[in-house]
Design a protein around this motif. Structure first.
Motif, PDB file in Angstrom:
ATOM      1  N   THR A 168       0.836  -1.203   0.000  1.00  0.00           N
ATOM      2  CA  THR A 168       0.000   0.000   0.000  1.00  0.00           C
ATOM      3  C   THR A 168       0.870   1.250   0.000  1.00  0.00           C
ATOM      4  OG1 THR A 168      -1.808  -1.142   1.110  1.00  0.00           O
ATOM      5  CG2 THR A 168      -1.790   1.261   1.264  1.00  0.00           C
ATOM      6  N   ALA A 192       2.502   1.796  -3.367  1.00  0.00           N
ATOM      7  CA  ALA A 192       1.559   2.179  -4.421  1.00  0.00           C
ATOM      8  C   ALA A 192       0.970   3.577  -4.235  1.00  0.00           C
ATOM      9  CB  ALA A 192       0.430   1.155  -4.490  1.00  0.00           C
ATOM     10  N   THR A 193       1.273   4.215  -3.111  1.00  0.00           N
ATOM     11  CA  THR A 193       0.761   5.559  -2.864  1.00  0.00           C
ATOM     12  C   THR A 193       1.493   6.540  -3.779  1.00  0.00           C
ATOM     13  OG1 THR A 193       0.283   4.980  -0.583  1.00  0.00           O
ATOM     14  CG2 THR A 193       0.422   7.325  -1.092  1.00  0.00           C
ATOM     15  N   THR A 194       0.743   7.308  -4.558  1.00  0.00           N
ATOM     16  CA  THR A 194       1.350   8.144  -5.598  1.00  0.00           C
ATOM     17  C   THR A 194       2.295   9.207  -5.061  1.00  0.00           C
ATOM     18  OG1 THR A 194      -0.592   9.574  -5.621  1.00  0.00           O
ATOM     19  CG2 THR A 194      -0.516   7.799  -7.241  1.00  0.00           C
ATOM     20  N   ASP A 195       2.068   9.719  -3.851  1.00  0.00           N
ATOM     21  CA  ASP A 195       2.957  10.764  -3.333  1.00  0.00           C
ATOM     22  C   ASP A 195       4.089  10.215  -2.464  1.00  0.00           C
ATOM     23  OD1 ASP A 195       1.317  10.053  -1.238  1.00  0.00           O
ATOM     24  OD2 ASP A 195       1.003  12.096  -0.530  1.00  0.00           O
ATOM     25  N   ASN A 196       4.224   8.908  -2.387  1.00  0.00           N
ATOM     26  CA  ASN A 196       5.292   8.283  -1.610  1.00  0.00           C
ATOM     27  C   ASN A 196       6.624   8.464  -2.341  1.00  0.00           C
ATOM     28  OD1 ASN A 196       6.923   6.733   0.007  1.00  0.00           O
ATOM     29  ND2 ASN A 196       6.175   4.785  -0.776  1.00  0.00           N
ATOM     30  N   GLN A 197       7.604   9.039  -1.669  1.00  0.00           N
ATOM     31  CA  GLN A 197       8.921   9.273  -2.268  1.00  0.00           C
ATOM     32  C   GLN A 197      10.012   8.402  -1.654  1.00  0.00           C
ATOM     33  OE1 GLN A 197       9.461  11.390  -4.968  1.00  0.00           O
ATOM     34  NE2 GLN A 197       7.235  11.332  -4.965  1.00  0.00           N
TER      35      GLN A 197
END
Length: 81
Positions: free
Chosen positions: A59, A62-67
């Motif tokens: 999860t 897959a989070t778009t703002d995870n860097q």
């Protein structure tokens, strides 16, 4: 002495070339497609991880703002190691 890593595997009748890089972090698999030169980085959750740990890691990845990079992502999640 030869390499212990295979250079190719066959998947559904197609040959897939494999490369090994010691500089690449454990837990990261990178796919590069010949067509269009697309690149995909895949998170590999350790086999000993619980289902809950695996779900949390996937999860987060897959989070778009995870860097976060793969090693940090896995280090932040307690996987019962």
């Amino acid at each position: 002495m030869g390499s212990t890593h295979p250079g190719r595997i066959t998947v559904e009748g197609r040959v897939v070339r494999l490369g090994w890089y010691t500089s690449q972090p454990a837990g990261l698999l990178t796919l590069i497609c010949d067509f269009g030169r697309d690149r995909f980085d895949l998170l590999v959750v350790p086999a000993q991880a619980t289902a809950a740990c695996a779900a949390t890691a996937m999860t987060a990845a897959a989070t778009t703002d995870n860097q976060q990079r793969t090693p940090a992502l896995l280090a932040d999640i307690e996987c019962g190691n």
